[in-house]
Design an enzyme around this catalytic site. Sequence first.
Site, short mmCIF file in Angstrom:
data_model
loop_
_atom_site.label_atom_id
_atom_site.label_comp_id
_atom_site.label_asym_id
_atom_site.label_seq_id
_atom_site.Cartn_x
_atom_site.Cartn_y
_atom_site.Cartn_z
N ASN A 2 -10.17 -0.20 0.11
CA ASN A 2 -8.75 -0.33 -0.34
C ASN A 2 -7.94 -0.42 -1.53
OD1 ASN A 2 -5.69 -0.27 -0.28
ND2 ASN A 2 -5.76 -0.72 2.23
N HIS A 33 -3.08 7.57 1.47
CA HIS A 33 -3.70 6.05 1.01
C HIS A 33 -4.98 5.22 2.08
CE1 HIS A 33 -3.76 2.64 0.90
NE2 HIS A 33 -3.46 1.99 1.57
N CYS A 79 0.84 -1.21 0.18
CA CYS A 79 0.12 0.31 0.10
C CYS A 79 1.26 1.75 0.37
CB CYS A 79 -1.26 0.15 1.87
SG CYS A 79 -2.14 -1.67 1.25
#
Length: 327
Positions: free
Chosen positions: A284, A254, A114
């Site tokens: 996500n 993020h 990520c």
Amino acid sequence: MMQRSYIAGCGSYLPKRCVTNDELSETVDTTDEWIVSRTGIKSRHIAADGELTSDLAYEAAIRALEHSNTDPDDIDLVIVATTTPDQTFPATATKVQARLKMKNGAAFDIQAVCSGFIYALSVADNFVRAGQAKTVLVIGAETFSRILDWEDRSTCVLFGDGAGAVVVKADPENSDGIGANARGILSTHLHSDGKHADLLYVDGGPSSTQTTGHVRMVGKEVFRHAVINLAAVVDEALNANGLERSDLDWLVPHQANKRILDSTARKLGLSEDRVVITVDRHANTSAASIPLALDEAVKDGRIQAGQLILLEAMGGGLTWGASLIRW
Ligand code: UT7
């Protein structure tokens, strides 16, 4: 003098199919109420059968090239941040290079889950500063749906597919030492702590199991580390540039969990309308989430020239990082 880099344009792409929480709850033991209250996620996009990470990456790339008025032949480097490459090798970046019909340059992938986009941006910025590249295509692209265990409700509801891209260029007018008010990537800050690898990982791989494996996560622990590490790295980025929290115009984080975003924004003293939020609609998307959010806020006019933008991310590894950009 080292040359400063700046983001000359951006683009993004989401697969057509949008899956709501209610739709998911038909096949997974979950509810819209649980997902929204714990994560802020309402829906996510899922790639079609046969639609690959390189396809999403290519779509985002051509939009970023158009937005930045860049000819593929002028690209020195293609960097794709991804955890879900088309194949174990070659790098997904080389597939994008071929689709763009590039005759020059080099292409490689970066793996920081990520945090991948921040890592890739940092590499691009450093190549430019070192004078080894003038134009870098940086892409975050994922088909995370392909590595989810659709029977594990604690992970499968959290992720989505997508891609975002930026074109990083050397700024001929701005070199190092010009200060934080001039356009460009002011700094990038990368961290990792491999001893926490067992908190978020995939239970397979070419060398260990000869399979792709599925995402496993100790959610509560990852959450705890995210809140602590992100608070530290955003202060590190501000301090490195002699800037204050109150100097920030936009937080482009993020997008893992709305509660993590809220926590970082609260610590920075930023109101919600200064945070670019896509987690509700994208979930996500790992390395793709920051460039997806950035593209949305640039194209709808929220982000304006001269503003100070803070990017931050944390993911498996553990890895985390931040970047400050004067737009
Ligand atoms: O991008 C990389 C970084 N990743 C992250 O930052 C993710 C960080 N972690 C998180 O976002 C959160 O920890 C989660 C959203 C993953 C979980 O939220 P939580 O508040 O930490 O919940 P929990 O894991 O403590 O689970 C609470 C309960 C459990 O039931 P019991 O044991 O309390 O009876 C779970 O079984 O919620 C249950 N549960 C679910 N219930 C309905 C877990 N997943 C689901 C689900 N639907 N999908």
